[in-house]
Design a protein around this motif. Structure first.
Motif, PDB file in Angstrom:
ATOM      1  N   ILE A  74       0.753  -1.193  -0.028  1.00 14.04           N
ATOM      2  CA  ILE A  74       0.047   0.131  -0.034  1.00 14.04           C
ATOM      3  C   ILE A  74       0.749   1.179   0.078  1.00 14.04           C
ATOM      4  CG2 ILE A  74      -1.541   1.351   1.312  1.00 14.04           C
ATOM      5  CD1 ILE A  74      -2.650  -1.565   2.403  1.00 14.04           C
ATOM      6  N   GLU A  75       1.957   1.190   0.929  1.00 12.54           N
ATOM      7  CA  GLU A  75       2.708   2.462   1.012  1.00 12.54           C
ATOM      8  C   GLU A  75       3.592   2.947  -0.400  1.00 12.54           C
ATOM      9  OE1 GLU A  75       4.095   4.436   3.818  1.00 12.54           O
ATOM     10  OE2 GLU A  75       2.204   4.209   4.312  1.00 12.54           O
ATOM     11  N   SER A  76       3.992   1.548  -1.142  1.00 12.36           N
ATOM     12  CA  SER A  76       4.719   1.773  -2.220  1.00 12.36           C
ATOM     13  C   SER A  76       3.803   1.949  -3.625  1.00 12.36           C
ATOM     14  CB  SER A  76       5.837   0.844  -2.464  1.00 12.36           C
ATOM     15  OG  SER A  76       4.976  -0.491  -2.711  1.00 12.36           O
ATOM     16  N   SER A  77       2.554   1.898  -3.473  1.00 15.72           N
ATOM     17  CA  SER A  77       1.613   1.607  -4.735  1.00 15.72           C
ATOM     18  C   SER A  77       1.259   3.198  -5.374  1.00 15.72           C
ATOM     19  CB  SER A  77       0.365   1.171  -4.405  1.00 15.72           C
ATOM     20  OG  SER A  77      -0.363   1.794  -3.369  1.00 15.72           O
ATOM     21  N   ALA A  78       1.183   2.968  -6.466  1.00 15.18           N
ATOM     22  CA  ALA A  78       0.937   4.541  -7.043  1.00 15.18           C
ATOM     23  C   ALA A  78      -0.538   4.888  -6.673  1.00 15.18           C
ATOM     24  CB  ALA A  78       0.931   4.254  -8.553  1.00 15.18           C
ATOM     25  N   PRO A  79      -0.461   6.423  -6.698  1.00 11.26           N
ATOM     26  CA  PRO A  79      -1.906   7.042  -6.091  1.00 11.26           C
ATOM     27  C   PRO A  79      -3.063   6.482  -6.793  1.00 11.26           C
ATOM     28  CG  PRO A  79       0.049   8.807  -6.541  1.00 11.26           C
ATOM     29  CD  PRO A  79       0.364   7.384  -7.134  1.00 11.26           C
ATOM     30  N   ASN A  80      -2.988   5.901  -8.247  1.00  4.31           N
ATOM     31  CA  ASN A  80      -4.042   5.706  -8.655  1.00  4.31           C
ATOM     32  C   ASN A  80      -4.418   4.067  -8.718  1.00  4.31           C
ATOM     33  OD1 ASN A  80      -1.579   5.412 -10.236  1.00  4.31           O
ATOM     34  ND2 ASN A  80      -2.978   4.847 -12.171  1.00  4.31           N
ATOM     35  N   GLN A  81      -3.583   3.498  -7.765  1.00  5.14           N
ATOM     36  CA  GLN A  81      -3.809   2.018  -7.699  1.00  5.14           C
ATOM     37  C   GLN A  81      -4.631   1.832  -6.667  1.00  5.14           C
ATOM     38  OE1 GLN A  81       0.291   0.849  -7.893  1.00  5.14           O
ATOM     39  NE2 GLN A  81      -0.299  -0.151  -9.978  1.00  5.14           N
ATOM     40  N   LYS A  82      -5.623   0.619  -6.430  1.00  2.54           N
ATOM     41  CA  LYS A  82      -6.300   0.393  -5.340  1.00  2.54           C
ATOM     42  C   LYS A  82      -5.478  -1.057  -4.933  1.00  2.54           C
ATOM     43  CE  LYS A  82     -10.597  -0.129  -3.115  1.00  2.54           C
ATOM     44  NZ  LYS A  82     -11.873   0.288  -3.009  1.00  2.54           N
ATOM     45  N   VAL A  83      -5.352  -1.126  -3.746  1.00  2.00           N
ATOM     46  CA  VAL A  83      -4.800  -2.564  -3.130  1.00  2.00           C
ATOM     47  C   VAL A  83      -5.921  -3.387  -2.605  1.00  2.00           C
ATOM     48  CG1 VAL A  83      -3.066  -3.622  -1.621  1.00  2.00           C
ATOM     49  CG2 VAL A  83      -2.602  -1.276  -2.916  1.00  2.00           C
ATOM     50  N   LEU A  84      -6.152  -4.573  -2.860  1.00  2.00           N
ATOM     51  CA  LEU A  84      -7.252  -5.199  -2.557  1.00  2.00           C
ATOM     52  C   LEU A  84      -6.630  -6.230  -1.500  1.00  2.00           C
ATOM     53  CD1 LEU A  84      -9.031  -5.889  -5.796  1.00  2.00           C
ATOM     54  CD2 LEU A  84      -9.360  -4.220  -4.150  1.00  2.00           C
ATOM     55  N   VAL A  85      -6.721  -6.454  -0.071  1.00  2.00           N
ATOM     56  CA  VAL A  85      -6.173  -7.259   0.617  1.00  2.00           C
ATOM     57  C   VAL A  85      -7.281  -8.215   1.142  1.00  2.00           C
ATOM     58  CG1 VAL A  85      -5.116  -7.378   2.929  1.00  2.00           C
ATOM     59  CG2 VAL A  85      -4.822  -5.159   1.789  1.00  2.00           C
ATOM     60  N   PHE A  86      -6.726  -9.558   0.842  1.00  2.00           N
ATOM     61  CA  PHE A  86      -7.629 -10.685   1.139  1.00  2.00           C
ATOM     62  C   PHE A  86      -7.204 -11.412   2.509  1.00  2.00           C
ATOM     63  CE2 PHE A  86      -8.099  -9.772  -3.270  1.00  2.00           C
ATOM     64  CZ  PHE A  86      -9.457  -9.873  -3.412  1.00  2.00           C
ATOM     65  N   SER A  87      -7.917 -11.077   3.537  1.00  2.00           N
ATOM     66  CA  SER A  87      -7.453 -11.266   4.981  1.00  2.00           C
ATOM     67  C   SER A  87      -7.739 -13.031   5.017  1.00  2.00           C
ATOM     68  CB  SER A  87      -8.576 -10.778   5.852  1.00  2.00           C
ATOM     69  OG  SER A  87      -7.900 -11.298   7.213  1.00  2.00           O
ATOM     70  N   ALA A  88      -6.567 -13.722   5.825  1.00  2.00           N
ATOM     71  CA  ALA A  88      -6.933 -14.951   6.089  1.00  2.00           C
ATOM     72  C   ALA A  88      -7.602 -15.073   7.336  1.00  2.00           C
ATOM     73  CB  ALA A  88      -5.407 -15.552   6.320  1.00  2.00           C
ATOM     74  N   LEU A  89      -8.170 -14.037   7.890  1.00  2.00           N
ATOM     75  CA  LEU A  89      -8.871 -14.160   9.111  1.00  2.00           C
ATOM     76  C   LEU A  89     -10.025 -13.777   8.921  1.00  2.00           C
ATOM     77  CD1 LEU A  89      -5.944 -12.187  11.106  1.00  2.00           C
ATOM     78  CD2 LEU A  89      -6.323 -14.736  11.229  1.00  2.00           C
ATOM     79  N   LYS A  90     -11.229 -14.048   9.870  1.00  2.00           N
ATOM     80  CA  LYS A  90     -12.640 -13.480   9.855  1.00  2.00           C
ATOM     81  C   LYS A  90     -12.602 -12.130  10.588  1.00  2.00           C
ATOM     82  CE  LYS A  90     -14.745 -17.119  11.803  1.00  2.00           C
ATOM     83  NZ  LYS A  90     -15.827 -18.079  11.934  1.00  2.00           N
ATOM     84  N   GLY A  91     -13.552 -11.253  10.209  1.00  2.00           N
ATOM     85  CA  GLY A  91     -13.637 -10.088  10.997  1.00  2.00           C
ATOM     86  C   GLY A  91     -13.167  -9.117  10.517  1.00  2.00           C
ATOM     87  N   GLY A  92     -13.087  -7.871  10.951  1.00  2.00           N
ATOM     88  CA  GLY A  92     -12.418  -6.602  10.764  1.00  2.00           C
ATOM     89  C   GLY A  92     -11.145  -6.492  11.257  1.00  2.00           C
ATOM     90  N   TYR A  93     -10.477  -7.272  11.834  1.00  2.00           N
ATOM     91  CA  TYR A  93      -9.070  -7.209  12.587  1.00  2.00           C
ATOM     92  C   TYR A  93      -8.021  -6.535  11.922  1.00  2.00           C
ATOM     93  CZ  TYR A  93      -4.773  -8.823  14.197  1.00  2.00           C
ATOM     94  OH  TYR A  93      -3.362  -8.948  14.744  1.00  2.00           O
ATOM     95  N   LEU A  94      -7.926  -7.038  10.355  1.00  2.00           N
ATOM     96  CA  LEU A  94      -6.824  -6.729   9.631  1.00  2.00           C
ATOM     97  C   LEU A  94      -6.937  -5.433   9.157  1.00  2.00           C
ATOM     98  CD1 LEU A  94      -4.313  -7.878   8.543  1.00  2.00           C
ATOM     99  CD2 LEU A  94      -5.472  -8.580   6.483  1.00  2.00           C
ATOM    100  N   LYS A  95      -8.048  -4.804   9.036  1.00  2.00           N
ATOM    101  CA  LYS A  95      -8.075  -3.585   8.403  1.00  2.00           C
ATOM    102  C   LYS A  95      -7.629  -2.576   9.648  1.00  2.00           C
ATOM    103  CE  LYS A  95     -11.474  -0.541   6.256  1.00  2.00           C
ATOM    104  NZ  LYS A  95     -10.587   1.040   6.034  1.00  2.00           N
ATOM    105  N   GLU A  96      -8.049  -2.897  10.793  1.00  2.00           N
ATOM    106  CA  GLU A  96      -7.527  -1.969  11.814  1.00  2.00           C
ATOM    107  C   GLU A  96      -6.149  -1.931  12.051  1.00  2.00           C
ATOM    108  OE1 GLU A  96      -9.534  -3.553  15.381  1.00  2.00           O
ATOM    109  OE2 GLU A  96     -11.567  -3.292  14.368  1.00  2.00           O
ATOM    110  N   GLU A  97      -5.528  -3.127  11.894  1.00  2.00           N
ATOM    111  CA  GLU A  97      -4.045  -3.445  12.058  1.00  2.00           C
ATOM    112  C   GLU A  97      -3.318  -2.755  10.876  1.00  2.00           C
ATOM    113  OE1 GLU A  97      -2.181  -4.701  14.282  1.00  2.00           O
ATOM    114  OE2 GLU A  97      -4.049  -4.670  15.226  1.00  2.00           O
TER     115      GLU A  97
END
Length: 199
Positions: A74-97
């Motif tokens: 996410i930090e190194s992606s271009a401003p126009n790119q969207k990063v899709l993160v597919f969590s291995a965990l249930k719930g909203g934990y990963l977004k908070e992290e």
């Protein structure tokens, strides 16, 4: 390296007092957090994307556990790119992290709500892994990348992405889990990952 084994109760503490005790007992040491995610790790994962990756793709897909790899991308992606993160965990934990690791907001986290959570699967996922390996020769692991690709393909089939979108899916490894996972599948008399000895 010297292993220092701890009880489950001690491991669950992981607070300042616990770390202070470790420093007292062992002297100078470096604590590597669970999953290896810290600022040093993110400096490394920032290097995953090449300049070509940043200029050629609209979406970048990556699996996530503790969020370190995703945060670096996410930090190194271009401003126009969207990063899709597919969590291995249930719930909203990963977004908070991830929000603790980056100030950027060009990402979306998909919770693992299809296969039961971390390290869980069903026969559909195992069949999917075997089928994709036979079609492409690309092995997927049962904990991270298989779920990412399964969900990514599902989003594509549902028409979520604009026409002619260019998507980069990053394979983060994890193939060493296949042998142990197959042992568990065999004990449960379930379908197994058929390419264990081909990779």
């Amino acid at each position: 390296m010297k292993f220092h084994f701890v009880t489950r109760e001690s491991y669950k503490q992981k607070d300042d007092q616990y770390y202070l005790e470790l420093f007292k007992e062992h002297g100078k040491l470096m604590i590597i957090p669970e999953g290896g995610t810290n600022q040093l790790a993110i400096q490394g994962t920032k290097e995953i994307l090449t300049d070509l990756d940043k200029s050629q793709y609209d979406f970048i897909a990556v699996a996530g556990g503790t969020g370190g790899t995703a945060a670096g991308i996410i930090e190194s992606s271009a401003p126009n790119q969207k990063v899709l993160v597919f969590s291995a965990l249930k719930g909203g934990y990963l977004k908070e992290e991830i929000n603790k690791l980056t100030l950027r907001s060009n990402f979306q986290v998909f919770s693992e709500d299809r296969f039961g959570g971390y390290a869980r699967s069903d026969n559909e996922l195992i069949k999917y892994m075997n089928s994709r390996f036979r079609e492409s020769g690309v092995p997927l692991d049962p904990i991270y990348t298989s779920k990412m690709m399964f969900h990514l393909e599902d989003l594509i089939l549902k028409g979520v992405f604009p026409k002619d979108s260019r998507i980069l899916a990053i394979h983060t490894g994890g193939l060493q889990a296949i042998a142990g996972y197959n042992q568990m599948l065999k004990r449960k008399r379930r379908e197994e990952i058929t390419y264990e000895f081909e990779i």
